[in-house]
Design a protein around this motif. Sequence first.
Motif, PDB file in Angstrom:
ATOM      1  N   LYS A   1       0.812  -1.226   0.000  1.00  0.00           N
ATOM      2  CA  LYS A   1       0.000   0.000   0.000  1.00  0.00           C
ATOM      3  C   LYS A   1       0.842   1.271   0.000  1.00  0.00           C
ATOM      4  O   LYS A   1       0.330   2.355  -0.251  1.00  0.00           O
ATOM      5  N   ASP A   2       2.143   1.162   0.247  1.00  0.00           N
ATOM      6  CA  ASP A   2       3.032   2.317   0.308  1.00  0.00           C
ATOM      7  C   ASP A   2       3.553   2.758  -1.050  1.00  0.00           C
ATOM      8  O   ASP A   2       4.193   3.804  -1.151  1.00  0.00           O
ATOM      9  N   PHE A   3       3.286   1.981  -2.107  1.00  0.00           N
ATOM     10  CA  PHE A   3       3.980   2.264  -3.373  1.00  0.00           C
ATOM     11  C   PHE A   3       3.694   3.651  -3.938  1.00  0.00           C
ATOM     12  O   PHE A   3       4.614   4.320  -4.401  1.00  0.00           O
ATOM     13  N   ALA A   4       2.457   4.114  -3.938  1.00  0.00           N
ATOM     14  CA  ALA A   4       2.164   5.433  -4.528  1.00  0.00           C
ATOM     15  C   ALA A   4       2.977   6.526  -3.843  1.00  0.00           C
ATOM     16  O   ALA A   4       3.606   7.359  -4.503  1.00  0.00           O
ATOM     17  N   GLY A   5       3.003   6.523  -2.519  1.00  0.00           N
ATOM     18  CA  GLY A   5       3.798   7.502  -1.781  1.00  0.00           C
ATOM     19  C   GLY A   5       5.282   7.307  -2.006  1.00  0.00           C
ATOM     20  O   GLY A   5       6.038   8.275  -2.141  1.00  0.00           O
ATOM     21  N   PHE A   6       5.716   6.059  -2.048  1.00  0.00           N
ATOM     22  CA  PHE A   6       7.117   5.737  -2.309  1.00  0.00           C
ATOM     23  C   PHE A   6       7.538   6.275  -3.673  1.00  0.00           C
ATOM     24  O   PHE A   6       8.609   6.870  -3.809  1.00  0.00           O
ATOM     25  N   TYR A   7       6.697   6.101  -4.673  1.00  0.00           N
ATOM     26  CA  TYR A   7       7.039   6.567  -6.020  1.00  0.00           C
ATOM     27  C   TYR A   7       7.164   8.088  -6.058  1.00  0.00           C
ATOM     28  O   TYR A   7       8.098   8.620  -6.657  1.00  0.00           O
ATOM     29  N   ARG A   8       6.243   8.788  -5.414  1.00  0.00           N
ATOM     30  CA  ARG A   8       6.353  10.260  -5.353  1.00  0.00           C
ATOM     31  C   ARG A   8       7.662  10.655  -4.662  1.00  0.00           C
ATOM     32  O   ARG A   8       8.357  11.571  -5.088  1.00  0.00           O
ATOM     33  N   PHE A   9       7.988   9.963  -3.591  1.00  0.00           N
ATOM     34  CA  PHE A   9       9.196  10.234  -2.823  1.00  0.00           C
ATOM     35  C   PHE A   9      10.456   9.953  -3.637  1.00  0.00           C
ATOM     36  O   PHE A   9      11.342  10.802  -3.748  1.00  0.00           O
ATOM     37  N   ILE A  10      10.548   8.782  -4.220  1.00  0.00           N
ATOM     38  CA  ILE A  10      11.762   8.363  -4.934  1.00  0.00           C
ATOM     39  C   ILE A  10      11.976   9.192  -6.203  1.00  0.00           C
ATOM     40  O   ILE A  10      13.095   9.335  -6.682  1.00  0.00           O
ATOM     41  N   SER A  11      10.900   9.770  -6.730  1.00  0.00           N
ATOM     42  CA  SER A  11      10.990  10.594  -7.935  1.00  0.00           C
ATOM     43  C   SER A  11      11.412  12.028  -7.642  1.00  0.00           C
ATOM     44  O   SER A  11      11.680  12.794  -8.563  1.00  0.00           O
ATOM     45  N   ASN A  12      11.488  12.398  -6.379  1.00  0.00           N
ATOM     46  CA  ASN A  12      11.796  13.769  -5.975  1.00  0.00           C
ATOM     47  C   ASN A  12      13.293  13.879  -5.657  1.00  0.00           C
ATOM     48  O   ASN A  12      13.764  13.351  -4.657  1.00  0.00           O
ATOM     49  N   ASP A  13      14.037  14.567  -6.510  1.00  0.00           N
ATOM     50  CA  ASP A  13      15.489  14.689  -6.322  1.00  0.00           C
ATOM     51  C   ASP A  13      15.861  15.388  -5.019  1.00  0.00           C
ATOM     52  O   ASP A  13      16.884  15.079  -4.415  1.00  0.00           O
ATOM     53  N   LYS A  14      15.062  16.344  -4.580  1.00  0.00           N
ATOM     54  CA  LYS A  14      15.358  17.015  -3.308  1.00  0.00           C
ATOM     55  C   LYS A  14      15.181  16.066  -2.131  1.00  0.00           C
ATOM     56  O   LYS A  14      15.959  16.087  -1.184  1.00  0.00           O
ATOM     57  N   ALA A  15      14.166  15.206  -2.188  1.00  0.00           N
ATOM     58  CA  ALA A  15      13.897  14.277  -1.089  1.00  0.00           C
ATOM     59  C   ALA A  15      14.959  13.180  -0.998  1.00  0.00           C
ATOM     60  O   ALA A  15      15.238  12.671   0.075  1.00  0.00           O
ATOM     61  N   THR A  16      15.564  12.846  -2.128  1.00  0.00           N
ATOM     62  CA  THR A  16      16.528  11.737  -2.151  1.00  0.00           C
ATOM     63  C   THR A  16      17.970  12.210  -2.357  1.00  0.00           C
ATOM     64  O   THR A  16      18.842  11.412  -2.672  1.00  0.00           O
TER      65      THR A  16
END
Length: 96
Positions: A22-37
């Motif tokens: 169930k975490d994938f949608a949030g994970f994808y938004r997170f992993i796609s954000n260069d500032k967050a990662t």
Amino acid sequence: MPARIHEIIESKRLVIRPLEEKDFAGFYRFISNDKATKYFFFSQKPVSYKDSRRFFRKTMENYDEPDQVYAYTVAKKSSDEFVGSVGMLPDPDKGA
């Protein structure tokens, strides 16, 4: 034996727990954000939706393997909504 968080870690507002489907949608938004990662260590950062999905599934599959990826969900305690991720990597130079 792989290192593992055996219990859910909770604060007043957050929960740290293993990734769940169930975490994938949030994970994808997170992993796609260069500032967050910005400070994450990736051998190759997943850039496409398909690569991110593969990385997410592999992470969950590897929880019980010796070469485990130590990545966990950070979620809001009130809603269990994915807000980020936390993890650790072994340091071969220090024997860990």
